[in-house]
Design an enzyme around this catalytic site. Structure first.
Site, PDB file in Angstrom:
ATOM      1  N   GLU A 108       0.814  -1.211   0.000  1.00 45.17           N
ATOM      2  CA  GLU A 108       0.000   0.000   0.000  1.00 45.17           C
ATOM      3  C   GLU A 108       0.844   1.256   0.000  1.00 45.17           C
ATOM      4  O   GLU A 108       1.963   1.270   0.518  1.00 45.17           O
ATOM      5  CB  GLU A 108      -0.928  -0.015   1.223  1.00 45.17           C
ATOM      6  N   CYS A 132       6.535  -4.430  15.468  1.00 43.53           N
ATOM      7  CA  CYS A 132       6.182  -3.357  16.407  1.00 43.53           C
ATOM      8  C   CYS A 132       4.739  -3.614  16.839  1.00 43.53           C
ATOM      9  O   CYS A 132       3.873  -3.899  15.999  1.00 43.53           O
ATOM     10  CB  CYS A 132       6.308  -1.989  15.749  1.00 43.53           C
TER      11      CYS A 132
HETATM   12  S1  SF4 Z   1       6.326  -3.341  12.258  1.00 45.97           S
HETATM   13 FE1  SF4 Z   1       7.513  -1.512  12.838  1.00 45.97          FE
HETATM   14  S2  SF4 Z   1       9.112  -1.355  11.297  1.00 45.97           S
HETATM   15 FE2  SF4 Z   1       7.573  -2.752  10.476  1.00 45.97          FE
HETATM   16  S3  SF4 Z   1       6.203  -1.452   9.234  1.00 45.97           S
HETATM   17 FE3  SF4 Z   1       5.334  -1.547  11.291  1.00 45.97          FE
HETATM   18  S4  SF4 Z   1       6.181   0.249  12.382  1.00 45.97           S
HETATM   19 FE4  SF4 Z   1       7.429  -0.072  10.541  1.00 45.97          FE
END
Ligand code: SF4
Length: 360
Positions: A108, A132
């Site tokens: 996206e 995250c």
């Molecule tokens: S998990 Fe963390 S590093 Fe990966 S896209 Fe989401 S915010 Fe960005």
């Protein structure tokens, strides 16, 4: 980095249908192929211009080439363009595009119009492995890295959307979509090289920001590679215990390591860092948290973007209440930290920060 990419081309760019991925070729490599077909080197230049500067997504568009040559190109090569699979417009003018890659994967990108800017937010990977805890993409494991031309195409298509819906071209590009750009280092830098090149989109590096979850080694590498674009760190907490809970990557790249890497980056490039900080209700919004952030900002030349959070169904996080946010920002300002509030955009279409996950 480009050299390395080019070296791999002969092995990596042939697809299952035996066609060569034409945008993996440098001009020199393309010239060699085209001359090998008995055409002049000048034709290779024209094709290269169609592929990059004119962003042709089909050989049929190459109107100054003979029909025979276009047919030959079609037979031997593939462009592998990305296409807009689905587009959604938010009530605030934000547009989310779901892009389909040649192998069927989806990523996206988001177009964010503001008073003086037209920003494209692009993806660097299909999914993300960094996990995250507040991020919808983090719940999808990484499927593969995007190729340089797929990064480039997102910018081309979002620019077309900007012109079609808002009658203005892009002014800024941020790598804050799906994926961790520094885990797709070579391709992201090769894509940016084409986006900034006079032979490509010719967008200034100063208008590009790469946002990372924080890989100290790779931040140093950016500095050593003398990049000209801006760097943002998704910070979200200025103490290690809290940050590791929000972003597991912090365990191997703690704030001390990041401070060293960011200062190294600043010393080499002269570019101030942006700290992205999402305020979560009851998690990282106390005066103690603000104090930690001020302390961190005294160690790195940085400005702070405070970002409003949007709840995702996968996780139980909520945005800060307005008065708490005001208190937090007031504390930063009293301590001379430059902080801007970025209101979340495109909430109604899941296009806001942390919401990209191919829900359509
Ligand atoms: S998990 Fe963390 S590093 Fe990966 S896209 Fe989401 S915010 Fe960005």
């Amino acid at each position: 980095m480009n050299g390395l990419h080019a070296l791999n081309v002969n092995f990596a760019s042939m697809q299952a249908n035996n066609k060569i991925v034409i945008r993996d070729l440098t001009l020199e490599m393309l010239t060699e192929k085209i001359v090998g077909f008995g055409e002049s080197a000048f034709r290779a230049k024209q094709i290269y211009e169609w592929l990059w500067k004119k962003s042709a997504m089909d050989f049929a568009e190459m109107s100054n080439l003979s029909k025979n040559l276009r047919a030959l190109l079609e037979e031997k090569f593939t462009i592998n363009p990305i296409t807009v699979d689905f587009e959604q417009k938010s009530s605030d003018g934000t547009i989310k595009c779901r892009f389909k890659l040649h192998d069927g994967h989806l990523v996206e990108g988001v177009l964010i119009p503001a008073e003086y800017r037209m920003t494209a937010c692009v993806s660097s990977q299909v999914g993300c492995n960094l996990g995250c805890t507040f991020c919808a993409t983090g719940f999808m494991k990484v499927k593969r890295n995007l190729e340089p031309y797929e990064i480039y195409d997102q910018v081309v298509l979002l620019n077309r959307a900007a012109l079609a819906h808002h009658k203005q071209p892009l002014t800024n590009i941020v790598f804050m979509g799906m994926g961790e750009p520094l885990l797709n280092y070579n391709n992201v830098l090769a894509g940016i090289e084409k986006i900034t090149s006079e032979n490509g989109l010719h967008i200034s590096s100063k208008r590009i920001t790469v946002s990372t979850a924080g890989l100290a080694k790779m931040i140093k590498k950016l500095a050593d590679d003398d990049v000209k674009f801006n760097l943002a760190l998704s910070l979200h907490a200025a103490d290690d215990i809290k940050r590791s809970k929000l972003m597991p990557i912090n365990e191997a790249n703690n704030l001390n390591d990041l401070v060293k890497a960011l200062n190294y980056f600043f010393d080499k490039t002269g570019n101030r860092i942006t700290f992205e900080y999402i305020l979560f209700d009851g998690i990282n919004e106390s005066m103690e948290d603000a104090k930690n952030l001020v302390a961190l900002c005294s160690k790195v030349p940085a400005r702070v973007n405070i970002i409003e959070y949007n709840t995702i169904r996968e996780a139980d996080f909520h945005k800060s209440k307005e008065e708490q946010r005001e208190r937090f920002i007031a504390y930063l300002e009293t301590h001379r930290v430059v902080a801007k509030v970025r209101r979340s955009r495109g909430k109604d279409i899941d296009a806001a920060c942390g919401q990209l996950a191919n829900k359509g």
